[in-house]
Each structure stands twice: as structure tokens, then as C-alpha cells.
Design a protein around this motif. Structure first.
Motif, mmCIF file in Angstrom:
data_model
loop_
_atom_site.group_PDB
_atom_site.id
_atom_site.type_symbol
_atom_site.label_atom_id
_atom_site.label_comp_id
_atom_site.label_asym_id
_atom_site.label_seq_id
_atom_site.Cartn_x
_atom_site.Cartn_y
_atom_site.Cartn_z
ATOM 1 N N THR A 130 2.447 -5.909 22.615
ATOM 2 C CA THR A 130 3.435 -6.340 21.633
ATOM 3 C C THR A 130 2.818 -6.716 20.300
ATOM 4 O O THR A 130 3.533 -6.957 19.351
ATOM 5 N N PHE A 131 1.500 -6.782 20.240
ATOM 6 C CA PHE A 131 0.896 -7.263 19.002
ATOM 7 C C PHE A 131 -0.116 -6.272 18.440
ATOM 8 O O PHE A 131 0.059 -5.748 17.344
ATOM 9 N N VAL A 132 -1.131 -5.966 19.247
ATOM 10 C CA VAL A 132 -2.198 -5.108 18.734
ATOM 11 C C VAL A 132 -1.701 -3.680 18.486
ATOM 12 O O VAL A 132 -1.921 -3.119 17.422
ATOM 13 N N VAL A 133 -0.983 -3.127 19.475
ATOM 14 C CA VAL A 133 -0.520 -1.749 19.327
ATOM 15 C C VAL A 133 0.443 -1.580 18.146
ATOM 16 O O VAL A 133 0.241 -0.710 17.299
ATOM 17 N N PRO A 134 1.489 -2.428 18.037
ATOM 18 C CA PRO A 134 2.384 -2.257 16.881
ATOM 19 C C PRO A 134 1.671 -2.420 15.544
ATOM 20 O O PRO A 134 1.902 -1.642 14.620
ATOM 21 N N ILE A 135 0.792 -3.417 15.452
ATOM 22 C CA ILE A 135 0.113 -3.631 14.175
ATOM 23 C C ILE A 135 -0.802 -2.451 13.878
ATOM 24 O O ILE A 135 -0.857 -1.943 12.751
ATOM 25 N N GLY A 136 -1.488 -1.973 14.926
ATOM 26 C CA GLY A 136 -2.351 -0.801 14.741
ATOM 27 C C GLY A 136 -1.550 0.399 14.298
ATOM 28 O O GLY A 136 -1.927 1.090 13.346
ATOM 29 N N SER A 137 -0.420 0.628 14.937
ATOM 30 C CA SER A 137 0.346 1.821 14.570
ATOM 31 C C SER A 137 0.956 1.659 13.189
ATOM 32 O O SER A 137 1.137 2.624 12.461
ATOM 33 N N MET A 138 1.253 0.407 12.815
ATOM 34 C CA MET A 138 1.776 0.181 11.465
ATOM 35 C C MET A 138 0.706 0.495 10.426
ATOM 36 O O MET A 138 0.972 1.194 9.437
ATOM 37 N N LEU A 139 -0.515 -0.005 10.673
ATOM 38 C CA LEU A 139 -1.597 0.265 9.729
ATOM 39 C C LEU A 139 -1.834 1.771 9.619
ATOM 40 O O LEU A 139 -2.047 2.314 8.533
ATOM 41 N N PHE A 140 -1.747 2.454 10.759
ATOM 42 C CA PHE A 140 -1.984 3.886 10.770
ATOM 43 C C PHE A 140 -0.908 4.621 9.978
ATOM 44 O O PHE A 140 -1.170 5.512 9.183
ATOM 45 N N ARG A 141 0.344 4.204 10.185
ATOM 46 C CA ARG A 141 1.448 4.862 9.516
ATOM 47 C C ARG A 141 1.369 4.749 7.994
ATOM 48 O O ARG A 141 1.884 5.588 7.269
ATOM 49 N N SER A 142 0.702 3.704 7.510
ATOM 50 C CA SER A 142 0.662 3.506 6.067
ATOM 51 C C SER A 142 -0.296 4.466 5.383
ATOM 52 O O SER A 142 -0.308 4.544 4.159
ATOM 53 N N THR B 131 2.714 17.744 -6.963
ATOM 54 C CA THR B 131 2.999 16.736 -5.938
ATOM 55 C C THR B 131 2.564 17.245 -4.570
ATOM 56 O O THR B 131 1.946 16.510 -3.784
ATOM 57 N N LEU B 132 2.894 18.505 -4.291
ATOM 58 C CA LEU B 132 2.532 19.078 -2.998
ATOM 59 C C LEU B 132 1.018 19.036 -2.805
ATOM 60 O O LEU B 132 0.513 18.715 -1.730
ATOM 61 N N LYS B 133 0.290 19.353 -3.884
ATOM 62 C CA LYS B 133 -1.166 19.361 -3.789
ATOM 63 C C LYS B 133 -1.715 17.939 -3.622
ATOM 64 O O LYS B 133 -2.602 17.705 -2.810
ATOM 65 N N ILE B 134 -1.142 17.012 -4.389
ATOM 66 C CA ILE B 134 -1.625 15.629 -4.316
ATOM 67 C C ILE B 134 -1.417 15.059 -2.915
ATOM 68 O O ILE B 134 -2.236 14.304 -2.400
ATOM 69 N N TYR B 135 -0.326 15.450 -2.294
ATOM 70 C CA TYR B 135 -0.014 14.885 -0.981
ATOM 71 C C TYR B 135 -0.373 15.822 0.165
ATOM 72 O O TYR B 135 0.197 15.731 1.242
ATOM 73 N N SER B 136 -1.324 16.744 -0.076
ATOM 74 C CA SER B 136 -1.676 17.663 0.997
ATOM 75 C C SER B 136 -2.675 17.113 2.019
ATOM 76 O O SER B 136 -2.678 17.564 3.156
ATOM 77 N N PRO B 137 -3.550 16.163 1.685
ATOM 78 C CA PRO B 137 -4.495 15.686 2.703
ATOM 79 C C PRO B 137 -3.791 15.008 3.890
ATOM 80 O O PRO B 137 -2.672 14.529 3.750
ATOM 81 N N ASP B 138 -4.487 15.001 5.021
ATOM 82 C CA ASP B 138 -3.897 14.415 6.227
ATOM 83 C C ASP B 138 -3.727 12.907 6.123
ATOM 84 O O ASP B 138 -2.901 12.321 6.798
ATOM 85 N N TYR B 139 -4.574 12.289 5.310
ATOM 86 C CA TYR B 139 -4.455 10.850 5.121
ATOM 87 C C TYR B 139 -4.353 10.593 3.632
ATOM 88 O O TYR B 139 -5.025 11.231 2.840
ATOM 89 N N THR B 140 -3.462 9.673 3.264
ATOM 90 C CA THR B 140 -3.214 9.481 1.848
ATOM 91 C C THR B 140 -3.232 8.003 1.496
ATOM 92 O O THR B 140 -2.884 7.162 2.325
ATOM 93 N N THR B 141 -3.647 7.721 0.277
ATOM 94 C CA THR B 141 -3.553 6.348 -0.212
ATOM 95 C C THR B 141 -2.236 6.157 -0.952
ATOM 96 O O THR B 141 -1.977 5.095 -1.498
ATOM 97 N N GLY B 142 -1.433 7.228 -0.966
ATOM 98 C CA GLY B 142 -0.207 7.223 -1.770
ATOM 99 C C GLY B 142 0.723 6.068 -1.470
ATOM 100 O O GLY B 142 1.249 5.434 -2.377
ATOM 101 N N TYR B 143 0.915 5.775 -0.183
ATOM 102 C CA TYR B 143 1.847 4.694 0.164
ATOM 103 C C TYR B 143 1.343 3.356 -0.357
ATOM 104 O O TYR B 143 2.118 2.540 -0.852
#
Lengths: 555, 373
Positions: A47-59, A294-306
Motif C-alpha cells: 500500500t505504500f512502496v509500490v504505489p509511490i514507486g509506480s507514481m514516481l515511474f509514471r512521472s 513536439t513529436l520529436k521532443i517527446y519521442s524518448p521512452d523516458y521524459t522530463t517533460g512532466y
């Protein structure tokens, strides 16, 4: 002692070295302890580690772009995009096949929604293009079927491309499907690709494999009996147009050689291959270099955009830049959340301290009554308490009515106590007050009254006795209460939402908006992560300044 | 010892019984989870659709989940978790479009799954333009419009009957309540800033147009309470907190007709929107068959007209309009209270789904930044 050192390791009763046996016993004990805490551990992890981890990942996660348009992104790598020219034909060709695949699996609109967060209009660009992809491929289908009617029969294609040696390509295409849809595309597809064809007609082989995998696995149909997508026809036309393709194909004598020869004969009437023009004709959005950037800027698998969005910046071709002023909001909200939480914590200390002092110093009987009064609101539903504040604070509400009746306030000039930050501060101070009073009370309960009496008997005034003797001893309670109240306040959502109006809302209200309304979960996750880091940083700062050892919840 | 054994035994039986009851509740083939909005609207659906349906199908048990407000987010979460507990979801058309885009709602063929009109007109013609997107099954037309306190209209002044009266603080002083999102507000602002109705979206698509709309809203900003829930405006009006405010027409109807509040309707520039069902993707065969059976029944001409006896929203079928009768409890004619009634719909806007699907994120960011200033 000297005995043991000379006669080897000390042994226990059963002959095992004592060190080992001790270690074993300890291990068993630790294991038992672990089993005892296992439920809690599992609970905390789940209830704590997994949700927080997945939240960090989603960002930071952004695989949807390269998963949906893999070849387009690859082709786009060489495009600079700064001089205002559109990408090459090659990119548009890749786009055609990628989009077609995505549209069949209904994944293209998901990508459209994703990119629409970054640039307005992507949503409809993807939605409308998805509907009209058939039209782009149709001229090639018509041309091939005119050249040889055998092309209209799915079996012709099946026989032409069947064989062995093309397994690698099929596996590649499976991986592309699996990447996009996010599930396995394993299993027999009732079709094996000819290696010779994979070399002679690479685009056709790839497009046909895409179709065959989808037809067999998703639709559950027999590949040999179905007619392929328009993409396969377009791919064959592209293969014909490749340099040196014709000479290699003339020598071809395997299955389907006859229709291929007929098509080669009809080459002069091949429709013009211009995917760029075709896409721009379907939707002007594809002719907009801004969209491609925009498509090019957001093409990498991981982004700092969010994260950049979450601090009012935006990702550009050459790094981050500030958003225009009329879109800046989050930094302001973070600061407001911090300041208002501090104000709420401060007012909780001011209001809670005397109450806690009374609680700790009254005779038990009256202290109990007072304690119930403190706890009663604590036991009432949060929503009920907040709604009650609404009734009290509104302009035609109880407080204003009383003030008007007493003559303190003019009837036409009633106080605005809610739908602004005042409302949030009043209601939240009340709601969080018990979290301040309870730790203060339990710390004050442990301060012996004799200290104050001793100070006074030594000549201190009431004030000096309180300020020099009593107050320092109650600081750990203030610390504990402040941490509780501040951290609770910083993530508060319901109360600001109901009484906060526009200038009394917190960052958590924006997070909730992005979770449930705008569906921009990546941005919500980034905002949440920043909030988490801020809280941790403040905790660290608190530890440095006050010292976490100075926090007591009692005793 | 004996006591503790007895306790153990009874609690074990209790747990087993509860487990059985749970399994029974979930395995019974007839449990049907509807997602709706709660309140009077859900009650009208229960009266018009599910009660007659369960009368014909006694083995079906209806469970309501009042989650329509967060339906898109929750469906997405369910989809990611791979555990779909909903059977049929009531959403506004804009959300249906998003769910369709996300692949969370099933694409439908209206003529195949919906009943034709009594005269044989196929469903696709009977619903007509209201079939927005590929997944949406329309039920009702509602509108976002204004209600005002009749007793707060200044003496000697006509009651407000023009959308621009909302922006006229001189003639109509007092607070206003508007929804805290750009949709509808931006359109109204432009209309009252000299933009012709047919040009609204062309103007709003431009940066300058967005600024123009916000500048117009700026003129009344200090007199606005921004609402988040549809129940806010009727409450603010009933308490005399605001003079005029926007909300859904059905909410105003119940405040005026059912609760006898001194509130008047202002239909000018009402924004039509649609509400209806979507079928979530990924339902197992047996549940899907049951959902389709229900949808066929609940969206036929008579059923849609029946709903209008409980709430003042217009049925989505053309063929239902003549069948709209009187209010089930009050006995008053419902037709004049429908947003689609010709007298009410003299000047109306239809929610522009395509436009807002594209511009929602962008304009919302600007709108919220403007609000936070």
C-alpha cells in the motif's frame, strides 16, 4: 579462559561450535520476528512502496510514443526540425505503416490524447487520420488489382510470401505489436515468411507479417483465407520504386512470379507515391512543423517533460524553457500551499497551546469533559465539518448574520469569509486542531507542576516561570504537533475544494484535477513527486534546525 | 476454554457464511452494476429503465455505483488493473468520446444494438446527430443554463433574459456563480463581447480570442463564485448567496418546481449537452449479452419518453418527443420545462465536442492560471 584458546573453538553441548550454534539460534529468532512482522511488511510494501514507486515511474514514463510509432520515431532521428521544413518522405512512409497498425489496434487515439497535453490539436489529428488511412493506401490497391486481378485474392499474397527463412522478421514484427499493445503476441500464426521475399520485397514482407500476426492472433482468422490490409499494397508499390528492385524482381521465378511480372509491366501507370502530400491532405496538422517538433521532443521512452510542466516550464527542441506567463500556475500553487500550511500550523499552535495547558492542569474530571470536547469534532466526518463551516462562513451565513445583527457589519457590506484563502485557513485550523492539542497535551502532562512552583519560590514572576521553565519543556510537543499538522495540511484536498474558492485551493486540488478530470496522470504524478520531495526536504530542514530527537508524542 | 471454543466456532461459521453470501452475491448471474450520477437523475433512470426491466427479468439484481463524475479515471484504472466491475456506465458525451479514444468504451453499431422507432425508422436516424463518436448511446439532452433569484431583481428592471445580463453588473448587481472550467464560460464571454455565435469557435481557437474571452470574464471576476458540483448553484441561489448562476437545467427545475424556491429560469444561450451510456470494453460474453439486452430495452422510444416524467431533460430520440407527458408526482406538463422546447431553445449553443477534445487541456491550463492570478 586460556583453556579455551588453546583447545580450539568453544563447543556447545551437542558438539557444534558455539559460534555457529549461537548464530543459528539468532537466525531462527530473526526469522520468527520476520514472520511476525510479515503481514505488516507486506501491507506496507503493497500500500505504500509500490504505489509511490509506480507514481514516481509514471512521472517520467513515456513509452507510448515510441511504442505506437516505432519506425516513424526512428526515421525522425535525422530530422533537425529547426529550419521549418517538414520531415522527409521516409518519415511519412513510416508514419503510414505505424499509424495503420495503431489504428487497427485502436491505439492511435490514446497517443493523440497523450500528445494533446503537450500541443493542442493532436487529439483530432490522430482521430481523423485514423479514420482515413484506407484512402491513402487505396490508389495502390486499385493499381495492383488493375495490373493483375490475382492481387485481389488473399491467397495470391499468401503463396507469394510463404516460405522459410524469414523467421527473424516475423519475430521483429511480433515485438512491435507487443510493444504497442502491451501484451504478448506469441503463438502460431499459420504463416511462415520466405527469406527470399524478405530480401526482395522487404517493405511488403514487413507489412504482410504485421497483418498476418494481427489477423491470426487478435482476430483469430486463418491468414491464408483473408485479404490483406491496404498497407501491403502500398508496401509493394514502395518496394517496386526502390533503386535496383526491378532488375532483381525480373529474375524472380518463385510463387507469384506471374502477378509480379504483370505489375512490373504496369509500372509506368503506378500512381505517384507522395505520402507527405496524402497525410497533409487528410489533416493539415501533419503539415505543421510545430507538431513534428513536439513529436520529436517527446519521442524518448523516458521524459522530463512532466516534471518541467509541473514547474511551469516546457520542453523545447533545445532544452527547457519557461512557459508563457498566462500559463504559469504550479509554482505559485506550491508556494501558496506551503505558506498557507505554515499559517494553519501557526494558528493551531496559538489556539491549541492554551487548550492543551488547561487539559493538562485541570482536575481529572473537568479535564475529561474538555477532552471529549476536543475529540468530538475529531470523530465527526470531515465532509460534515467542512460543510458546516460553509453554513457558518457564507455571506448569508450564521457568522455574518450575527455580526450584522450586532451592528458590527453593515448589511450591504457583509464579510467575505469563504471561497477564498480565509475560508480555507479557518476551516482547516479547526479540522487539524486536535492533531496539535493531543501531542501538546501528552507532553505537558509529563512536566511536573513542582518546577513552576520551584521557579516562583525562587523569585520568578509568572511570566518568567512560564517562559524560562515551562515553555522550553513543552517545545517537543509543539514540534510533534507542528510536523503532524503541517504535513497533513500540505496534502489537504477536500476542505480547500469546498471552501477555498479560487485563491484558497492547494496544489493537491490541481493533482486531483489531473487524476480525475484531465486524465494527465503523468503530470499528476510529477506534481505529487515534487510535493513528496518538498515534504522530505522540509523534514530534513526541521531535523537540522530543531532536531528530530526533540519531538515527543508523549512520555 | 469452553467459551473461547464456542467463540471460535461461531466466528468460523460467521466467516464461512459471509464468504458464501459474498460468493453468492457475485456469482449470481443477474447482478448488474450501473454507474450513474446519483440523486434525482439516477432515480429517474431507476424509475424509467431498471424498475420495469427487473419486473420483466426478476432474476436481475441492480447495483448502482454513483461514480459517473470520475468514470473516465476509474475505468482507466480498472482497465490497468485488469478488473472490470462495471457493466454499463452513464457519462456525458465528451467523456464518452474520451473513453472511446482511450479504447475503454466499446464501439457500437446503433442500428444493430438499438431498437428502431415504432414507425420503423432505424435508430441511427432516430438519434441522428446525437450519436457523437463511435461508442456513445445517447439518452437525454440537457442544458447548462442560468437561474436567478426573482426577489433580487432590482426594482423597475426587467428580469434578466439575455446572456449578456450576466456580465452587466450595473443593471444586475450581485454575485454570480459560474463553473470553474473554461467550457461554456468562454463561449458566453465571447458572445457578449461582440463575437457572432457562428464565429465563436474560430475565435476561441486563437490565442487572441482566448485572451479576449478571459478579459471579458475579468470584468465580472470579483463578483463570481466558481462552482465544481452541479448542486452548488441551486444551493447558492436558495441561500441568496448569488443573484444569478449557471447549472444544469434539471437542477433548476427541481429547485423551482419541486422545492418552490424564488428562482427564475433564463434560457438564453443555454448550452446543449448530451448524456448517455457507454459499454465498457472487455466485458465477458455473458455479461455483454445481458448489457445489450438491457440497452435495447432501456433506449427504446417509450422508455426514453418515460424518463422525462421524472426529470426535465429531453429524450434523445426524435420519436420520443411527442410521448413526453406529465410529471409523475406533480402532474404538471413536462414539455414546457424541456430545454429542447421551442420556446426555450430560441437561442442555444450545442457543445462543440471536437473543439473541446482538442483545446480542453490548453485552454484549461490558461483558464486555471487566470483564476489563480
Amino acid at each position: 579462559m586460556t583453556d579455551t584458546t588453546t583447545s580450539g573453538p568453544m563447543l556447545s553441548a551437542d558438539g557444534v561450535p558455539l559460534k555457529k550454534s549461537l548464530a543459528r539460534a539468532l537466525r531462527r529468532q530473526k526469522l520468527r520476528a520476520l514472520i511476525l512482522i510479515a503481514p505488516l511488511l507486506a501491507f506496507v510494501v503493497l500500500t505504500f512502496v509500490v504505489p509511490i514507486g509506480s507514481m514516481l515511474f509514471r512521472s517520467v514514463e513515456n513509452q507510448i510514443v515510441s511504442g505506437t510509432l516505432p519506425k516513424t520515431i526512428e526515421a525522425l532521428e535525422t530530422w533537425e526540425g529547426e529550419d521549418g521544413t517538414l520531415p522527409d518522405q521516409e518519415v511519412f512512409q513510416a508514419l503510414f505503416f505505424d499509424m495503420f497498425r495503431a489504428a487497427e489496434a485502436k491505439e492511435h487515439t490514446k497517443l493523440g490524447s497523450r500528445l494533446n497535453y503537450e500541443r493542442t490539436g493532436f487529439s483530432s489529428v490522430f482521430r481523423t487520420t485514423g479514420r482515413s488511412l484506407d484512402d491513402i493506401g487505396e490508389p495502390f490497391q486499385d493499381w495492383l488489382e488493375d495490373a493483375d486481378p490475382a492481387f485481389a485474392d488473399g491467397l495470391t499474397w499468401y503463396e507469394m510470401l510463404s516460405g522459410t527463412g524469414g523467421e527473424d522478421l516475423i519475430e521483429d514484427r511480433r515485438a512491435i505489436w507487443a510493444n504497442m499493445v502491451g501484451e504478448g503476441f506469441a503463438g502460431d500464426i499459420g504463416f511462415t515468411l520466405s527469406g527470399e521475399m524478405a530480401e526482395l520485397l522487404p517493405q511488403t514482407a514487413a507489412a504482410y507479417s504485421d497483418w498476418a500476426i494481427y489477423t491470426a492472433i487478435v482476430d483469430g482468422d486463418v491468414v491464408a483465407e483473408e485479404d490483406p490490409w491496404e498497407t501491403v499494397y502500398a508496401a509493394l508499390a514502395l518496394d517496386f520504386a526502390r533503386d535496383g528492385a526491378v532488375s532483381a524482381l525480373v529474375a524472380y521465378s518463385g510463387a507469384g512470379a506471374a502477378p509480379i511480372a504483370n505489375a512490373l509491366a504496369a509500372l509506368p501507370s503506378l500512381p505517384e507515391i507522395d505520402f507527405r502530400a496524402a497525410f497533409v491532405a487528410e489533416n493539415e496538422g501533419w503539415g505543421d512543423t510545430g507538431n513534428w517538433q513536439t513529436l520529436k521532443i517527446y519521442s524518448p521512452d523516458y521524459t522530463t517533460g512532466y516534471f518541467l510542466n509541473a514547474i511551469d516550464m516546457k520542453k523545447g527542441l533545445d532544452g527547457a524553457m519557461a512557459r508563457p506567463e498566462n500559463q504559469q500556475i504550479y509554482v505559485k500553487l506550491f508556494i501558496r500551499t506551503m505558506i498557507m500550511s505554515l499559517i494553519i500550523t501557526g494558528s493551531c499552535i496559538l489556539l491549541g497551546y492554551p487548550v492543551a495547558w488547561l487539559l493538562a492542569n485541570l482536575p481529572v474530571r473537568s479535564a475529561n469533559v474538555l477532552m471529549i470536547l476536543v475529540l468530538l469534532p475529531f470523530w465527526t466526518s470531515l465532509l460534515v465539518r467542512t460543510s458546516a463551516w460553509k453554513v457558518l462562513l457564507q455571506q448569508q451565513g450564521v457568522i455574518n448574520n450575527i455580526l450584522v445583527w450586532l451592528g458590527f457589519v453593515d448589511d450591504t457590506n457583509r464579510l467575505i469569509l469563504m471561497n477564498n484563502s480565509t475560508g480555507t485557513i479557518i476551516a482547516m485550523t479547526h479540522i487539524l486542531l486536535p492533531f496539535m492539542i493531543l501531542p501538546l497535551y501528552s507532553v505537558m502532562k509529563t512536566i511536573p507542576p513542582s518546577y513552576l512552583r520551584a521557579a516562583k519560590s525562587l523569585g520568578a514572576t509568572n511570566w518568567t516561570a512560564f517562559w524560562r521553565v515551562y515553555f522550553p519543556q513543552s517545545i517537543p510537543g509543539i514540534g510533534a504537533g507542528s510536523i503532524l499538522v503541517f504535513i497533513l495540511a500540505i496534502g489537504y484536498y477536500i476542505t480547500p475544494e469546498i471552501v477555498g474558492g479560487t485563491d484558497g485551493v492547494f496544489i493537491s486540488n490541481r493533482i486531483a484535477h489531473h487524476i480525475s478530470s484531465s486524465l494527465n496522470w503523468g503530470l499528476a504524478a510529477a506534481l505529487g513527486s515534487i510535493l513528496l520531495v518538498l515534504v522530505l526536504a522540509l523534514y530534513w530542514l526541521y531535523d537540522r534546525i530543531v532536531g528530530i530527537d526533540n519531538v515527543k508524542l508523549g512520555g | 476454554m469452553k467459551l473461547s471454543k464456542t467463540l471460535l466456532a461461531t466466528s468460523a461459521i460467521g466467516v464461512a457464511a459471509a464468504g458464501l453470501a459474498y460468493a453468492g452475491g457475485h456469482m449470481a448471474s443477474g447482478t448488474f452494476t450501473f454507474v450513474s450520477w446519483g440523486g434525482a437523475y439516477q432515480a429517474s433512470q431507476a424509475n424509467a429503465y431498471t424498475t420495469p426491466y427487473t419486473a420483466n427479468n426478476p432474476d436481475v439484481q441492480v447495483v448502482w455505483d454513483e461514480s459517473s463524475n470520475e468514470a473516465v479515471a476509474k475505468l482507466r484504472a480498472m482497465n490497468e488493473a485488469g478488473n472490470l466491475t462495471w457493466d454499463l456506465v452513464d457519462v456525458v458525451a465528451a467523456d464518452a468520446l474520451r473513453l472511446c479514444d482511450e479504447g475503454l468504451a466499446m464501439e457500437i453499431d446503433p442500428d444493430e444494438i438499438l431498437a428502431p422507432a415504432p414507425d420503423g425508422t432505424p435508430a441511427s436516424e432516430d438519434f441522428g446527430d446525437l450519436l457523437v463518436g463511435d461508442c456513445f448511446i445517447p439518452q437525454i439532452v440537457y442544458s447548462t443554463t442560468f437561474g436567478y433569484r426573482t426577489d433580487m431583481v432590482p426594482a423597475g428592471v426587467e428580469p434578466p433574459n439575455d446572456i449578456c445580463d450576466v456580465f452587466d453588473l450595473e443593471t444586475y448587481p450581485g454575485m454570480r456563480s459560474l463553473e470553474s472550467r473554461p467550457i461554456n464560460n468562454m463561449e458566453w464571454a465571447l458572445m457578449c463581447d461582440g463575437v457572432a455565435k457562428e464565429d465563436i469557435y474560430d475565435v476561441l481557437a486563437t490565442e487572441a480570442g482566448q485572451e479576449q474571452a478571459l478579459a471579458k470574464l475579468d470584468t465580472i471576476r470579483d463578483s463570481v463564485i466558481w462552482w465544481n458540483a452541479g448542486a452548488d448553484t441551486p444551493q447558492l441561489l436558495a441561500d441568496g448567496e448569488v443573484f444569478i448562476g449557471s447549472t444544469y437545467n434539471g437542477r433548476l427545475f427541481s429547485a423551482i418546481v419541486e422545492q418552490n424556491q424564488p428562482i427564475g429560469m433564463m434560457w438564453d444561450a443555454q448550452v446543449f449537452d448530451l448524456d448517455g451510456w457507454i459499454i465498457p470494453t472487455g466485458l465477458p460474453e455473458d455479461r455483454l449479452a445481458r448489457v445489450l439486452d438491457f440497452v435495447y430495452f432501456a433506449t427504446d422510444t417509450q422508455r426514453l419518453a418515460d424518463q422525462a416524467a421524472y426529470i426535465s431533460y429531453g429524450p434523445a430520440r426524435v420519436s420520443s418527443a411527442p410521448l413526453v407527458g406529465t410529471h409523475a408526482d406533480l402532474g404538471i406538463e413536462m414539455a414546457p420545462h424541456m430545454p429542447t422546447d421551442p420556446n426555450n431553445a430560441t437561442n442555444s449553443i450545442l457543445y462543440n465536442f471536437e473543439f473541446w477534445a482538442d483545446y480542453r487541456d490548453d485552454i484549461d491550463a490558461k483558464f486555471q492560471a487566470w483564476l489563480a492570478q
